[in-house]
Design an enzyme around this catalytic site. Structure first.
Site, PDB file in Angstrom:
ATOM      1  N   ASP A 161     -12.682   1.676  -4.085  1.00  0.00           N
ATOM      2  CA  ASP A 161     -12.143   1.169  -5.351  1.00  0.00           C
ATOM      3  C   ASP A 161     -13.070   0.124  -5.964  1.00  0.00           C
ATOM      4  O   ASP A 161     -12.635  -0.707  -6.737  1.00  0.00           O
ATOM      5  CB  ASP A 161     -10.749   0.565  -5.125  1.00  0.00           C
ATOM      6  CG  ASP A 161     -10.775  -0.590  -4.147  1.00  0.00           C
ATOM      7  OD1 ASP A 161     -11.866  -0.883  -3.591  1.00  0.00           O
ATOM      8  OD2 ASP A 161      -9.727  -1.223  -3.937  1.00  0.00           O
ATOM      9  N   CYS A 170     -26.946   7.975 -13.173  1.00  0.00           N
ATOM     10  CA  CYS A 170     -27.324   8.583 -14.450  1.00  0.00           C
ATOM     11  C   CYS A 170     -26.245   8.301 -15.499  1.00  0.00           C
ATOM     12  O   CYS A 170     -26.537   8.210 -16.689  1.00  0.00           O
ATOM     13  CB  CYS A 170     -27.477  10.097 -14.313  1.00  0.00           C
ATOM     14  SG  CYS A 170     -28.858  10.672 -13.322  1.00  0.00           S
ATOM     15  N   ASN A 205       0.824  -1.218   0.000  1.00  0.00           N
ATOM     16  CA  ASN A 205       0.000   0.000   0.000  1.00  0.00           C
ATOM     17  C   ASN A 205       0.855   1.264   0.000  1.00  0.00           C
ATOM     18  O   ASN A 205       0.416   2.332  -0.433  1.00  0.00           O
ATOM     19  CB  ASN A 205      -0.882   0.085   1.256  1.00  0.00           C
ATOM     20  CG  ASN A 205      -1.869  -1.052   1.411  1.00  0.00           C
ATOM     21  OD1 ASN A 205      -2.211  -1.419   2.531  1.00  0.00           O
ATOM     22  ND2 ASN A 205      -2.330  -1.626   0.310  1.00  0.00           N
ATOM     23  N   LEU A 206       2.058   1.165   0.552  1.00  0.00           N
ATOM     24  CA  LEU A 206       2.795   2.380   0.936  1.00  0.00           C
ATOM     25  C   LEU A 206       3.330   3.167  -0.260  1.00  0.00           C
ATOM     26  O   LEU A 206       3.704   4.329  -0.120  1.00  0.00           O
ATOM     27  CB  LEU A 206       3.946   2.020   1.885  1.00  0.00           C
ATOM     28  CG  LEU A 206       3.509   1.321   3.189  1.00  0.00           C
ATOM     29  CD1 LEU A 206       4.714   1.080   4.070  1.00  0.00           C
ATOM     30  CD2 LEU A 206       2.461   2.130   3.941  1.00  0.00           C
ATOM     31  N   CYS A 231     -26.804  11.959 -10.913  1.00  0.00           N
ATOM     32  CA  CYS A 231     -26.117  11.104  -9.941  1.00  0.00           C
ATOM     33  C   CYS A 231     -25.215  10.142 -10.714  1.00  0.00           C
ATOM     34  O   CYS A 231     -25.225  10.095 -11.946  1.00  0.00           O
ATOM     35  CB  CYS A 231     -27.112  10.358  -9.051  1.00  0.00           C
ATOM     36  SG  CYS A 231     -27.888   8.915  -9.818  1.00  0.00           S
ATOM     37  N   CYS A 260      -6.419  -1.324  -8.416  1.00  0.00           N
ATOM     38  CA  CYS A 260      -5.005  -0.971  -8.252  1.00  0.00           C
ATOM     39  C   CYS A 260      -4.169  -2.211  -7.956  1.00  0.00           C
ATOM     40  O   CYS A 260      -3.049  -2.349  -8.441  1.00  0.00           O
ATOM     41  CB  CYS A 260      -4.834   0.011  -7.106  1.00  0.00           C
ATOM     42  SG  CYS A 260      -5.513   1.634  -7.446  1.00  0.00           S
TER      43      CYS A 260
HETATM   44 ZN    ZN Z   1     -29.471   9.636 -11.355  1.00  0.00          ZN
END
Ligand code: ZN
Length: 256
Positions: free
Chosen positions: A129, A176, A69-70, A173, A190
């Site tokens: 993610d 949509c 992660n780092l 949103c 990732c």
């Molecule tokens: Zn919407």
């Protein structure tokens, strides 16, 4: 809220801005923001929001800090490998600004807990993610009338928008844009696709800027606009996002 003498010094470079000032700083100190994911996007989000004096930061992540992660998740440290990410994030926030309250949620967001969590905060910043979380937050934030500042990463690219579909026309949103989640095997994460770490920093930092703008009510909101960053091309691109009248989350026929 009266600022203390220490706060006058800490936030001096905010206070001299007409767009922030004492009133804006007090607003930030009173604000409650939920950061979803303490990873590549969540790290710069948490660090900059803490530095800016956002008074209460909720952080939800059910993962532990791993050596891999780092390379990009800069809220964590080598000494904290194996620690819950939310606990590690709390330490990072405290080191920058000990007056920030951090509410840790070492759980996975799901359909049963999302509404209760969203209800406790003024704004949600999605640094997750995965599509399941993105859709859960889209629906819950729309129903609760809370702004959602969301970002996504690719190896050398990022995307960012703000969703305020409860404001009606011109405010789409996430659903949509993408009615259904793509099949999981089409979506590299990732962990499998790789990412240039600093790209996460750019996009997460842009996300922090948009969160602060929404809290302060300044500038142009990204609601209705997708901002795309192409790291290899060193370019930004904006596209208008249409609202879908038939959207099951925010369209005319959506349940309220
Ligand atoms: Zn919407």
């Amino acid at each position: 809220m009266e600022l203390t003498e220490a706060q006058f010094h800490r936030y001096a470079r905010h206070l001299i801005l007409d767009e922030v000032g004492e009133e804006g700083q007090a607003r930030l100190l009173a604000a409650r923001v939920l950061v979803v994911g303490a990873g590549g996007l969540g790290s710069p989000l948490l660090l900059y929001l803490a530095a800016a004096g956002v008074g209460t930061l909720g952080v939800i992540d059910d993962d532990r800090v791993d050596l891999t992660n780092l390379q990009r998740q800069i809220a964590h440290a080598t000494a904290r490998i194996g620690m819950d990410k939310v606990a590690s994030a709390r330490q990072a926030v405290a080191a920058i600004n000990p007056e920030i309250r951090v509410e840790t949620h070492p759980i996975r967001l799901d359909a049963a807990n999302v509404a209760g969590l969203v209800a406790r905060y003024d704004l949600v910043a999605d640094g997750s993610d995965n599509f399941a979380t993105r859709y859960l937050l889209t629906d819950a934030c729309c129903a609760a009338g809370k702004p959602l500042v969301a970002a996504a990463l690719a190896p050398f690219d990022g995307q960012l928008s703000t969703f305020k579909p409860y404001l009606g026309a011109g405010h789409p949103c996430y659903r949509c844009l993408f009615r259904e989640a793509p099949p999981p095997d089409l979506v590299p994460r990732c962990e499998t696709a790789g990412i240039l770490g600093a790209v996460a920093g750019v996009v997460g930092t842009l996300q922090a800027v948009e969160v602060l703008k929404e809290l302060l009510g300044i500038g142009e909101s990204l609601s209705g606009t997708l901002l795309m960053y192409d790291a290899l091309g060193a370019s930004f691109h904006r596209v208008k996002l249409p609202k879908d009248a038939d959207c099951p989350t925010c369209g005319a026929g959506a349940p309220r």
